[in-house]
Design an enzyme around this catalytic site. Structure first.
Site, mmCIF file in Angstrom:
data_model
loop_
_atom_site.group_PDB
_atom_site.id
_atom_site.type_symbol
_atom_site.label_atom_id
_atom_site.label_comp_id
_atom_site.label_asym_id
_atom_site.label_seq_id
_atom_site.Cartn_x
_atom_site.Cartn_y
_atom_site.Cartn_z
ATOM 1 N N GLU A 254 12.658 0.321 10.242
ATOM 2 C CA GLU A 254 13.477 -0.828 9.862
ATOM 3 C C GLU A 254 13.511 -0.945 8.341
ATOM 4 O OE1 GLU A 254 15.243 -2.442 11.892
ATOM 5 O OE2 GLU A 254 14.355 -2.031 13.849
ATOM 6 N N ASP A 279 25.629 -1.900 29.254
ATOM 7 C CA ASP A 279 24.869 -2.998 28.655
ATOM 8 C C ASP A 279 25.259 -3.211 27.202
ATOM 9 O OD1 ASP A 279 22.698 -4.996 28.929
ATOM 10 O OD2 ASP A 279 21.741 -3.775 27.369
#
Length: 334
Positions: A254, A279
Protein backbone atom coordinates in the site's frame (compact mmCIF):
# COMPACT_ATOMS: atom_id res chain seq x y z
CA UNK A 1 -16.68 -59.34 6.86
CA UNK A 2 -14.73 -62.55 7.45
CA UNK A 3 -11.94 -62.33 10.00
CA UNK A 4 -9.26 -64.77 10.99
CA UNK A 5 -8.88 -66.36 14.38
CA UNK A 6 -6.37 -64.21 16.27
CA UNK A 7 -5.07 -67.14 18.28
CA UNK A 8 -2.24 -66.34 20.67
CA UNK A 9 -0.08 -63.40 19.66
CA UNK A 10 3.19 -65.25 20.39
CA UNK A 11 2.15 -68.41 18.55
CA UNK A 12 5.04 -68.65 16.06
CA UNK A 13 3.43 -71.68 14.40
CA UNK A 14 0.51 -69.44 13.47
CA UNK A 15 2.90 -67.05 11.68
CA UNK A 16 4.55 -69.98 9.91
CA UNK A 17 1.15 -71.17 8.67
CA UNK A 18 0.42 -67.66 7.41
CA UNK A 19 3.69 -67.47 5.48
CA UNK A 20 3.16 -70.94 4.01
CA UNK A 21 -0.36 -70.05 2.90
CA UNK A 22 0.60 -66.93 0.94
CA UNK A 23 0.50 -68.07 -2.68
CA UNK A 24 -0.18 -64.87 -4.65
CA UNK A 25 -2.13 -61.68 -5.04
CA UNK A 26 -5.39 -63.48 -5.65
CA UNK A 27 -5.47 -65.19 -2.24
CA UNK A 28 -7.88 -62.85 -0.44
CA UNK A 29 -7.96 -64.82 2.80
CA UNK A 30 -4.17 -64.70 3.17
CA UNK A 31 -4.19 -61.00 2.29
CA UNK A 32 -6.73 -60.39 5.06
CA UNK A 33 -4.65 -62.41 7.56
CA UNK A 34 -1.46 -60.55 6.68
CA UNK A 35 -3.24 -57.18 6.99
CA UNK A 36 -4.57 -58.12 10.41
CA UNK A 37 -1.11 -59.16 11.56
CA UNK A 38 0.27 -55.81 10.42
CA UNK A 39 -2.53 -53.97 12.21
CA UNK A 40 -1.82 -55.95 15.37
CA UNK A 41 1.86 -54.97 15.27
CA UNK A 42 0.92 -51.35 14.75
CA UNK A 43 -1.49 -51.48 17.68
CA UNK A 44 1.23 -53.00 19.87
CA UNK A 45 3.45 -50.01 19.07
CA UNK A 46 0.66 -47.66 20.14
CA UNK A 47 0.18 -49.50 23.44
CA UNK A 48 3.93 -49.49 24.07
CA UNK A 49 4.17 -45.75 23.43
CA UNK A 50 1.32 -45.07 25.84
CA UNK A 51 2.92 -47.26 28.52
CA UNK A 52 6.21 -45.40 28.14
CA UNK A 53 4.46 -42.04 28.36
CA UNK A 54 2.91 -43.09 31.70
CA UNK A 55 6.16 -44.31 33.24
CA UNK A 56 6.80 -40.92 34.85
CA UNK A 57 3.66 -41.38 36.95
CA UNK A 58 4.52 -44.90 38.14
CA UNK A 59 5.55 -45.75 41.70
CA UNK A 60 7.91 -48.49 42.85
CA UNK A 61 5.16 -49.73 45.14
CA UNK A 62 2.77 -50.36 42.25
CA UNK A 63 5.18 -51.40 39.54
CA UNK A 64 7.65 -54.23 39.04
CA UNK A 65 9.36 -56.13 36.26
CA UNK A 66 6.81 -58.93 36.54
CA UNK A 67 3.92 -56.48 36.33
CA UNK A 68 5.39 -54.91 33.21
CA UNK A 69 5.94 -58.32 31.65
CA UNK A 70 2.31 -59.39 32.10
CA UNK A 71 1.07 -55.95 30.97
CA UNK A 72 3.09 -56.33 27.78
CA UNK A 73 1.64 -59.81 27.14
CA UNK A 74 -1.89 -58.50 27.74
CA UNK A 75 -1.30 -55.57 25.38
CA UNK A 76 -0.03 -57.91 22.67
CA UNK A 77 -3.00 -60.24 22.97
CA UNK A 78 -5.44 -57.33 23.05
CA UNK A 79 -3.93 -55.83 19.91
CA UNK A 80 -4.35 -59.14 18.11
CA UNK A 81 -7.99 -59.48 19.16
CA UNK A 82 -8.80 -55.86 18.24
CA UNK A 83 -7.34 -56.40 14.81
CA UNK A 84 -9.24 -59.65 14.24
CA UNK A 85 -12.54 -57.95 15.14
CA UNK A 86 -11.80 -55.05 12.81
CA UNK A 87 -12.14 -52.52 15.64
CA UNK A 88 -9.56 -50.11 14.22
CA UNK A 89 -10.19 -50.54 10.51
CA UNK A 90 -6.54 -50.39 9.47
CA UNK A 91 -6.61 -53.92 8.11
CA UNK A 92 -9.64 -53.07 5.97
CA UNK A 93 -7.76 -50.13 4.44
CA UNK A 94 -4.73 -52.29 3.70
CA UNK A 95 -6.86 -54.95 2.00
CA UNK A 96 -8.72 -52.31 -0.01
CA UNK A 97 -5.51 -50.64 -1.21
CA UNK A 98 -3.71 -53.87 -2.11
CA UNK A 99 -6.76 -55.43 -3.74
CA UNK A 100 -7.06 -52.37 -5.98
CA UNK A 101 -3.66 -53.21 -7.48
CA UNK A 102 -5.19 -56.29 -9.10
CA UNK A 103 -7.74 -54.23 -10.99
CA UNK A 104 -6.86 -53.22 -14.56
CA UNK A 105 -6.16 -49.48 -15.01
CA UNK A 106 -9.07 -47.36 -16.15
CA UNK A 107 -9.19 -46.57 -19.84
CA UNK A 108 -8.87 -42.95 -21.00
CA UNK A 109 -12.55 -43.03 -21.95
CA UNK A 110 -13.53 -44.16 -18.45
CA UNK A 111 -11.36 -41.47 -16.86
CA UNK A 112 -12.88 -38.78 -19.08
CA UNK A 113 -16.39 -39.97 -18.23
CA UNK A 114 -15.57 -39.88 -14.51
CA UNK A 115 -14.34 -36.27 -14.82
CA UNK A 116 -17.52 -35.26 -16.66
CA UNK A 117 -19.70 -36.83 -13.96
CA UNK A 118 -17.67 -35.08 -11.27
CA UNK A 119 -18.18 -31.68 -12.91
CA UNK A 120 -21.89 -32.34 -13.51
CA UNK A 121 -22.47 -33.23 -9.87
CA UNK A 122 -20.57 -30.24 -8.50
CA UNK A 123 -23.33 -27.65 -8.81
CA UNK A 124 -25.99 -29.97 -7.41
CA UNK A 125 -23.77 -30.79 -4.44
CA UNK A 126 -23.13 -27.10 -3.76
CA UNK A 127 -26.87 -26.35 -3.74
CA UNK A 128 -27.62 -29.26 -1.42
CA UNK A 129 -24.99 -28.02 1.05
CA UNK A 130 -26.54 -24.55 1.06
CA UNK A 131 -30.03 -25.95 1.57
CA UNK A 132 -28.76 -27.96 4.53
CA UNK A 133 -27.19 -24.84 6.02
CA UNK A 134 -30.42 -22.90 5.67
CA UNK A 135 -32.37 -25.71 7.33
CA UNK A 136 -30.03 -25.59 10.31
CA UNK A 137 -30.43 -21.82 10.62
CA UNK A 138 -34.19 -22.06 10.43
CA UNK A 139 -34.24 -24.64 13.25
CA UNK A 140 -31.97 -22.47 15.41
CA UNK A 141 -34.19 -19.43 15.09
CA UNK A 142 -37.32 -21.52 15.66
CA UNK A 143 -35.79 -22.80 18.89
CA UNK A 144 -34.94 -19.25 19.95
CA UNK A 145 -38.52 -18.21 19.36
CA UNK A 146 -39.75 -21.11 21.55
CA UNK A 147 -37.30 -20.40 24.35
CA UNK A 148 -37.80 -16.61 24.27
CA UNK A 149 -41.52 -16.04 23.62
CA UNK A 150 -41.30 -12.51 24.95
CA UNK A 151 -38.93 -11.44 22.23
CA UNK A 152 -40.34 -9.54 19.30
CA UNK A 153 -41.39 -12.17 16.75
CA UNK A 154 -40.95 -9.72 13.88
CA UNK A 155 -37.30 -9.23 14.90
CA UNK A 156 -36.71 -12.99 15.05
CA UNK A 157 -38.33 -13.53 11.67
CA UNK A 158 -36.26 -10.75 10.11
CA UNK A 159 -33.06 -12.18 11.62
CA UNK A 160 -33.86 -15.67 10.35
CA UNK A 161 -34.58 -14.37 6.85
CA UNK A 162 -31.41 -12.31 6.75
CA UNK A 163 -29.33 -15.22 8.01
CA UNK A 164 -30.64 -17.76 5.52
CA UNK A 165 -30.31 -15.33 2.61
CA UNK A 166 -26.95 -13.71 3.33
CA UNK A 167 -24.81 -15.70 5.74
CA UNK A 168 -22.44 -18.42 4.72
CA UNK A 169 -22.67 -21.28 7.18
CA UNK A 170 -20.88 -23.87 5.09
CA UNK A 171 -17.84 -22.87 3.03
CA UNK A 172 -18.50 -23.03 -0.71
CA UNK A 173 -17.06 -25.93 -2.58
CA UNK A 174 -14.32 -25.05 -5.01
CA UNK A 175 -14.16 -26.09 -8.62
CA UNK A 176 -11.13 -28.14 -9.61
CA UNK A 177 -8.08 -25.88 -9.75
CA UNK A 178 -7.64 -24.08 -13.08
CA UNK A 179 -4.44 -24.64 -14.98
CA UNK A 180 -1.88 -21.80 -14.75
CA UNK A 181 -1.91 -19.04 -17.32
CA UNK A 182 0.70 -19.79 -19.97
CA UNK A 183 1.02 -16.22 -21.31
CA UNK A 184 -0.71 -12.81 -21.44
CA UNK A 185 -2.55 -14.08 -24.53
CA UNK A 186 -3.84 -17.06 -22.55
CA UNK A 187 -4.95 -14.75 -19.73
CA UNK A 188 -6.82 -12.44 -22.12
CA UNK A 189 -8.51 -15.33 -23.94
CA UNK A 190 -9.75 -16.98 -20.75
CA UNK A 191 -10.89 -13.74 -19.08
CA UNK A 192 -12.56 -12.28 -22.16
CA UNK A 193 -16.05 -13.85 -21.79
CA UNK A 194 -16.26 -12.80 -18.12
CA UNK A 195 -14.97 -9.31 -18.90
CA UNK A 196 -17.44 -8.82 -21.75
CA UNK A 197 -20.34 -9.75 -19.49
CA UNK A 198 -19.17 -7.43 -16.69
CA UNK A 199 -18.39 -4.61 -19.10
CA UNK A 200 -21.87 -4.91 -20.59
CA UNK A 201 -23.38 -4.40 -17.13
CA UNK A 202 -21.12 -1.43 -16.41
CA UNK A 203 -21.32 0.08 -19.88
CA UNK A 204 -17.57 0.17 -20.46
CA UNK A 205 -14.88 -1.48 -22.60
CA UNK A 206 -14.01 -5.08 -21.57
CA UNK A 207 -10.37 -4.32 -22.39
CA UNK A 208 -10.07 -1.97 -19.42
CA UNK A 209 -11.43 -4.63 -17.04
CA UNK A 210 -9.01 -7.26 -18.34
CA UNK A 211 -6.18 -4.71 -18.08
CA UNK A 212 -7.10 -3.94 -14.48
CA UNK A 213 -7.21 -7.66 -13.61
CA UNK A 214 -3.89 -8.18 -15.41
CA UNK A 215 -2.23 -5.37 -13.45
CA UNK A 216 -3.65 -6.54 -10.12
CA UNK A 217 -2.54 -10.16 -10.61
CA UNK A 218 0.50 -9.99 -12.91
CA UNK A 219 -1.40 -11.55 -15.81
CA UNK A 220 -2.91 -14.12 -13.46
CA UNK A 221 0.38 -15.35 -12.00
CA UNK A 222 0.10 -13.51 -8.66
CA UNK A 223 -3.50 -14.08 -7.61
CA UNK A 224 -3.90 -13.75 -3.83
CA UNK A 225 -3.60 -17.20 -2.27
CA UNK A 226 -2.86 -19.03 0.95
CA UNK A 227 -2.25 -22.63 1.99
CA UNK A 228 -5.87 -23.52 1.18
CA UNK A 229 -5.56 -22.39 -2.45
CA UNK A 230 -6.21 -19.46 -4.77
CA UNK A 231 -8.71 -16.76 -3.85
CA UNK A 232 -9.65 -16.23 -7.53
CA UNK A 233 -9.74 -12.51 -6.62
CA UNK A 234 -8.75 -10.75 -9.86
CA UNK A 235 -9.35 -7.18 -8.63
CA UNK A 236 -7.87 -7.48 -5.12
CA UNK A 237 -11.07 -6.35 -3.42
CA UNK A 238 -10.51 -6.41 0.32
CA UNK A 239 -12.82 -8.16 2.77
CA UNK A 240 -14.16 -5.62 5.25
CA UNK A 241 -16.92 -6.09 7.85
CA UNK A 242 -19.57 -6.02 5.11
CA UNK A 243 -18.19 -9.15 3.44
CA UNK A 244 -19.74 -12.41 4.70
CA UNK A 245 -17.94 -14.78 2.34
CA UNK A 246 -14.58 -16.53 2.49
CA UNK A 247 -11.39 -14.56 3.05
CA UNK A 248 -7.68 -14.90 2.39
CA UNK A 249 -5.18 -12.91 4.49
CA UNK A 250 -1.80 -12.02 2.98
CA UNK A 251 0.82 -9.28 2.68
CA UNK A 252 0.04 -6.42 0.31
CA UNK A 253 1.78 -3.27 -0.87
CA UNK A 254 0.00 0.00 0.00
CA UNK A 255 1.08 3.59 -0.64
CA UNK A 256 0.94 6.23 2.12
CA UNK A 257 1.81 9.73 0.90
CA UNK A 258 3.49 8.12 -2.08
CA UNK A 259 5.62 5.77 0.06
CA UNK A 260 5.12 2.01 -0.48
CA UNK A 261 4.52 0.06 2.73
CA UNK A 262 4.01 -3.69 3.24
CA UNK A 263 0.80 -4.40 5.18
CA UNK A 264 -1.26 -7.47 6.02
CA UNK A 265 -4.84 -7.42 4.79
CA UNK A 266 -7.76 -9.77 4.20
CA UNK A 267 -9.10 -10.17 0.67
CA UNK A 268 -12.33 -11.62 -0.62
CA UNK A 269 -12.16 -15.19 -1.87
CA UNK A 270 -14.33 -16.53 -4.68
CA UNK A 271 -15.20 -19.91 -6.10
CA UNK A 272 -14.23 -18.93 -9.64
CA UNK A 273 -12.87 -16.11 -11.79
CA UNK A 274 -16.38 -15.48 -13.06
CA UNK A 275 -17.54 -14.87 -9.49
CA UNK A 276 -14.74 -12.34 -9.12
CA UNK A 277 -15.96 -10.35 -12.13
CA UNK A 278 -19.56 -10.52 -10.89
CA UNK A 279 -18.62 -9.25 -7.45
CA UNK A 280 -16.53 -6.47 -8.99
CA UNK A 281 -19.66 -5.16 -10.70
CA UNK A 282 -21.64 -5.36 -7.45
CA UNK A 283 -18.82 -3.73 -5.51
CA UNK A 284 -18.74 -0.67 -7.78
CA UNK A 285 -22.53 -0.29 -7.88
CA UNK A 286 -22.88 -0.68 -4.10
CA UNK A 287 -20.31 2.02 -3.26
CA UNK A 288 -21.50 5.62 -3.79
CA UNK A 289 -17.93 6.92 -4.00
CA UNK A 290 -17.59 5.32 -7.44
CA UNK A 291 -20.58 7.23 -8.83
CA UNK A 292 -18.39 9.48 -10.99
CA UNK A 293 -16.68 6.47 -12.56
CA UNK A 294 -20.02 4.85 -13.35
CA UNK A 295 -21.34 8.13 -14.74
CA UNK A 296 -18.98 8.02 -17.74
CA UNK A 297 -18.14 4.36 -18.33
CA UNK A 298 -18.20 4.63 -22.13
CA UNK A 299 -14.75 6.28 -21.99
CA UNK A 300 -12.52 3.56 -20.46
CA UNK A 301 -9.69 5.97 -19.73
CA UNK A 302 -11.95 8.37 -17.86
CA UNK A 303 -13.64 5.42 -16.17
CA UNK A 304 -10.41 4.08 -14.71
CA UNK A 305 -9.10 7.53 -13.77
CA UNK A 306 -12.32 8.35 -11.88
CA UNK A 307 -12.13 4.93 -10.23
CA UNK A 308 -8.60 5.68 -9.08
CA UNK A 309 -9.53 9.19 -7.98
CA UNK A 310 -12.32 7.76 -5.81
CA UNK A 311 -9.75 5.71 -3.89
CA UNK A 312 -9.88 2.27 -5.50
CA UNK A 313 -6.10 1.95 -5.17
CA UNK A 314 -3.35 3.82 -3.31
CA UNK A 315 -0.69 3.54 -6.03
CA UNK A 316 -0.31 7.10 -7.42
CA UNK A 317 0.32 5.72 -10.93
CA UNK A 318 -2.46 3.11 -10.81
CA UNK A 319 -4.63 4.55 -13.60
CA UNK A 320 -1.68 5.25 -15.92
CA UNK A 321 -0.42 1.68 -15.51
CA UNK A 322 -3.83 0.21 -16.40
CA UNK A 323 -4.16 2.43 -19.46
CA UNK A 324 -0.75 1.24 -20.69
CA UNK A 325 -1.72 -2.41 -20.13
CA UNK A 326 -5.07 -1.79 -21.87
CA UNK A 327 -3.26 -1.01 -25.14
CA UNK A 328 -1.55 -4.41 -24.94
CA UNK A 329 -4.84 -6.13 -24.12
CA UNK A 330 -6.56 -4.62 -27.13
CA UNK A 331 -3.84 -5.98 -29.42
CA UNK A 332 -4.20 -9.43 -27.91
CA UNK A 333 -8.00 -9.31 -28.33
CA UNK A 334 -7.77 -8.82 -32.08
Amino acid sequence: MKSTDPGFINDLANLDRLRAGIKGKGDKENLRAAAEQFEALFTQMLFKSMRQANEVFESDLMSSSNTKFFEEMRDQQMSSELSARGSLGLADLIVEQLAALDKPPATPEAQAKAEEEKAANFEALQKSRQVSANDVLAKVFAQQETEQPSKDKATLAASATAATENSVVLPPLRQPKDKPFASPQDFVSRMRPFAEKAAGLLGTDPAVLIAQAALETGWGKKVVRNAAGDSNNLFNIKADQRWAGNKVATQTLEYHDGIPVQERAAFRSYNSYEDSFNDYVRFLNDNPRYADALASPEDPRRFIRNLHKAGYATDPKYADKIINVMDTVRKLMK
